[in-house]
Design an enzyme around this catalytic site. Structure first.
Site, mmCIF file in Angstrom:
data_model
loop_
_atom_site.group_PDB
_atom_site.id
_atom_site.type_symbol
_atom_site.label_atom_id
_atom_site.label_comp_id
_atom_site.label_asym_id
_atom_site.label_seq_id
_atom_site.Cartn_x
_atom_site.Cartn_y
_atom_site.Cartn_z
ATOM 1 C CD GLN A 27 39.014 55.899 28.405
ATOM 2 O OE1 GLN A 27 38.032 55.007 28.807
ATOM 3 N NE2 GLN A 27 38.971 57.118 28.658
ATOM 4 C CG HIS A 46 37.013 49.463 36.856
ATOM 5 N ND1 HIS A 46 36.113 48.758 35.976
ATOM 6 C CD2 HIS A 46 37.832 50.144 35.536
ATOM 7 C CE1 HIS A 46 36.263 48.581 34.704
ATOM 8 N NE2 HIS A 46 37.167 49.532 34.582
ATOM 9 C CB SER A 88 38.409 48.258 31.320
ATOM 10 O OG SER A 88 37.627 49.376 31.863
ATOM 11 C CG LEU A 89 36.563 49.911 25.658
ATOM 12 C CD1 LEU A 89 35.250 50.264 25.431
ATOM 13 C CD2 LEU A 89 37.417 50.966 25.202
ATOM 14 N NE ARG A 133 32.705 50.326 30.111
ATOM 15 C CZ ARG A 133 33.864 50.497 30.311
ATOM 16 N NH1 ARG A 133 34.364 51.449 29.618
ATOM 17 N NH2 ARG A 133 34.501 49.858 31.176
ATOM 18 C CD GLN A 137 33.916 46.118 32.806
ATOM 19 O OE1 GLN A 137 33.704 47.335 32.446
ATOM 20 N NE2 GLN A 137 34.437 45.588 31.887
#
Length: 294
Positions: free
Chosen positions: A10, A196, A89-90, A114, A245
């Site tokens: 992102q 996170h 991440s994503l 998500r 995650q």
């Protein structure tokens, strides 16, 4: 020669992303049409013509970056031969589609779930993130532990750059303490919430149900996952790490170091922007990096 393909997260979005690819490829047109159908809104139109504000909506941002990355990887065709993949991440879900662990359709459904689950978790508790520059990771971790409230190390982006995440008062207090400890910068980020961190637990629980009911296949190459920074090929292990995650830190510094230690000789970033290439250069200035191009 070992090629490592990496996928951004992102923040890499921009208006017009993916339009050139769409105009050049029938496969891209087919996949965008499929995406509009799965999401039940015209994401293609927002990606190609939308304003920055429209692209910043979480329900749009995450699927948009995923689509740019995975469609680009698909259009590379036979020239896409990864020896290893990773995503920030994503971007980990993009990586898992590219190495055939997940189908394109399942990957997009998970990204959409998500995004919506994270948005809901962000709205539940006022929370934020901050970038800390110029301190060793251990100092940042210890200061976070000394703060009364939820604040944790969230993104180990590169040596000397760590993002912390948590409740607003705790992040503000940590920033003040880290500045005192000698940080070059301790800057609150314009983000929707504490990604996170333990504050994402409601999103993790919701996403876990979707991940558990999704088929995970044997990948064509190892994925270096955010939670472990290690090469993984076992589908059950990949699934578990993907669930973890959302509340665990992104160990990107360690991922880059491990990929290089495991023999990566070049890195190719697949998707919008060049953020990940810049981070690899912070680990090794001479390391060959490039953007995937059709």
């Amino acid at each position: 020669m070992k090629k490592a393909y990496v996928f951004p997260g992102q923040g890499a979005q921009f208006s017009g992303m993916g339009k050139d690819l769409y105009e050049a490829s029938d496969l891209a047109k087919e996949l965008y049409a499929k995406a509009n159908e799965i999401l039940s809104f015209d994401i293609q139109k927002i990606m190609f013509e939308g304003s920055d504000e429209e692209l910043k909506q979480t329900k749009v941002t995450q699927p948009a970056i995923f689509l740019h990355s995975t469609i680009l990887a698909a259009c590379l065709g036979n020239s896409f031969k990864p020896d290893m993949v990773a995503g920030h991440s994503l971007g980990e879900i993009s990586a898992l589609v590219s190495n055939k662990t997940l189908s394109f359709e399942d990957g997009l459904r998970l990204v959409s779930k998500r995004a919506l689950a994270m948005q809901a978790a962000c709205e539940a508790v006022p929370s934020t993130m901050a970038a800390i520059l110029g301190l060793e990771d251990e100092i940042v971790e210890n200061v976070c532990k000394s703060v009364n409230g939820i604040v944790v190390a969230a993104n180990y982006n590169c040596p000397g750059q760590l993002v912390i995440s948590g409740a607003i008062p705790a992040v503000e207090e940590a920033c003040a303490k880290l500045t005192e400890a000698g940080a070059k910068r301790a800057m609150i980020l314009q983000v929707g919430g504490a990604f996170h961190s333990p504050l994402m637990e409601p999103a993790r629980e919701e996403l876990a149900k979707a991940i558990e009911s999704t088929t995970f296949n044997n990948p064509i190459c190892p994925v270096y996952q955010n939670t472990t920074a290690a090469a993984v090929t076992n589908p059950d292990e990949i699934r578990k790490n993907l669930i973890d995650q959302l509340t665990a830190p992104v160990r990107w510094t360690q991922t880059m170091q491990q990929m290089i230690a495991d023999g990566a000789t070049e890195v190719i970033e697949v998707g919008p922007g060049k953020v990940l290439q810049g981070l690899f250069k912070k680990v090794d200035r001479a390391f060959p990096v490039s953007s995937a191009e059709i």
